[in-house]
Design an enzyme around this catalytic site. Structure first.
Site, PDB file in Angstrom:
ATOM      1  CD  GLU A  86      -3.108  -0.818   2.132  1.00 48.60           C
ATOM      2  OE1 GLU A  86      -4.149  -0.327   1.670  1.00 48.60           O
ATOM      3  OE2 GLU A  86      -2.933  -1.074   3.339  1.00 48.60           O
ATOM      4  CG  HIS A 105      -2.466   3.020   5.666  1.00 48.22           C
ATOM      5  ND1 HIS A 105      -3.821   3.262   5.754  1.00 48.22           N
ATOM      6  CD2 HIS A 105      -2.345   1.697   5.388  1.00 48.22           C
ATOM      7  CE1 HIS A 105      -4.482   2.141   5.530  1.00 48.22           C
ATOM      8  NE2 HIS A 105      -3.613   1.165   5.306  1.00 48.22           N
ATOM      9  CG  HIS A 107      -5.245  -1.546   8.932  1.00 48.13           C
ATOM     10  ND1 HIS A 107      -4.517  -2.670   8.662  1.00 48.13           N
ATOM     11  CD2 HIS A 107      -5.167  -0.780   7.807  1.00 48.13           C
ATOM     12  CE1 HIS A 107      -4.013  -2.596   7.424  1.00 48.13           C
ATOM     13  NE2 HIS A 107      -4.390  -1.451   6.896  1.00 48.13           N
ATOM     14  CG  HIS A 175      -8.243  -0.356   4.343  1.00 44.87           C
ATOM     15  ND1 HIS A 175      -7.739  -0.112   3.094  1.00 44.87           N
ATOM     16  CD2 HIS A 175      -7.175  -0.661   5.120  1.00 44.87           C
ATOM     17  CE1 HIS A 175      -6.415  -0.286   3.115  1.00 44.87           C
ATOM     18  NE2 HIS A 175      -6.058  -0.616   4.335  1.00 44.87           N
TER      19      HIS A 175
HETATM   20 ZN   LIG Z   1      -4.107  -0.740   4.915  1.00 43.53          ZN
END
Ligand SMILES: [Zn+2]
Length: 253
Positions: A86, A105, A107, A175
């Site tokens: 990602e 980033h 979760h 996500h």
């Molecule tokens: Zn992710």
């Protein structure tokens, strides 16, 4: 390896590489990332390059794990190391947002429900004032149909950056989320306090009674937010100093 490996933007000071590696460990220690998630920073001297660890659990990252990328997320110096799937989240945000110097980033679990139910995330307290400017939700299904939900190529990264627009945080449906900042320290601070704010908003709604209209919570408003955010970016760095010191005590760098 591709035969058109991009050129490096030049060497980066070892202390900055250590700060970036430490940022991964800080985010893990704060419960923002677990086995997954990543943090990057723009190359301090080459705005068309960014730096991020190889594909590795964030709590294990060392300065030697950091790879340099161009903004299409091609590695300059992978040397056989594998990259995060990602990484396009980072490259495309740096392309779209010249003001952004670091991206996280994650979760982080308390944040995810806000991307599922349409209850807007609001700034519950001063440390999360940056959320008062609005938190958009990126729904990958809108442009890409049924996917594995990962932002695993350039076009998906572009679509995410478009939804994020000029905001500092965006949710990703089913996500996770992204937090950005003008410095590495600010991006980490925002990622941590987005997760904390999400918990507080869950408690607030529970206290007020389910069915509470989130727009009626007495949250930090848009007039207060810029004032509080200035403090977060200065005095709030006390939190970074604490977290950074804790990492240094553990690993010696
Ligand atoms: Zn992710």
């Amino acid at each position: 390896m591709s035969d058109n490996v991009p050129k490096s933007g030049g060497p980066v000071a070892p202390e900055l590489m250590a700060d970036l590696a430490a940022a991964s460990r800080i985010l893990a220690a704060q419960g923002v990332v677990d086995g997954f998630g990543h943090v990057s920073m723009r190359h301090p001297k080459a705005p068309e390059r960014y730096l991020m660890a190889r594909s590795l659990a964030p709590a294990l990252v060392t300065p030697a794990d950091i790879i340099e990328y161009d903004l299409d997320s091609n590695a300059c110096n992978a040397n056989g190391r594998s990259s995060f799937l990602e990484r396009f989240i980072h490259g495309e945000i740096y392309k779209a947002r010249p003001d952004v110097m670091a991206v996280v980033h994650s979760h982080s679990p308390s944040v995810i429900p806000f991307g599922l139910v349409g209850v807007p995330m609001r700034a519950m307290f001063h440390n999360a004032a940056f959320l008062a400017f609005g938190v958009p939700t990126f729904d990958i299904r809108e442009k890409f149909g049924a996917t594995d939900l990962l932002v695993s190529n350039g076009p998906k990264g572009v679509a995410l950056a478009q939804v994020m627009g000029k905001k500092d945080v965006a949710l990703m449906r089913a996500h996770g989320s992204v937090a950005c900042g003008p410095t590495l320290q600010t991006a980490v601070f925002r990622a941590v306090y987005t997760e904390v704010n999400a918990r507080i908003q869950h408690w607030t709604i529970a206290l007020a009674g389910s069915g509470t209209d989130a727009t009626r919570i007495a949250a930090v408003d848009e007039d207060e937010a810029p004032l509080a955010d200035v403090i977060n970016r200065t005095a709030g760095m006390r939190a970074w100093d604490l977290w950074r010191t804790q990492v240094r005590a553990q690993v010696g760098w």
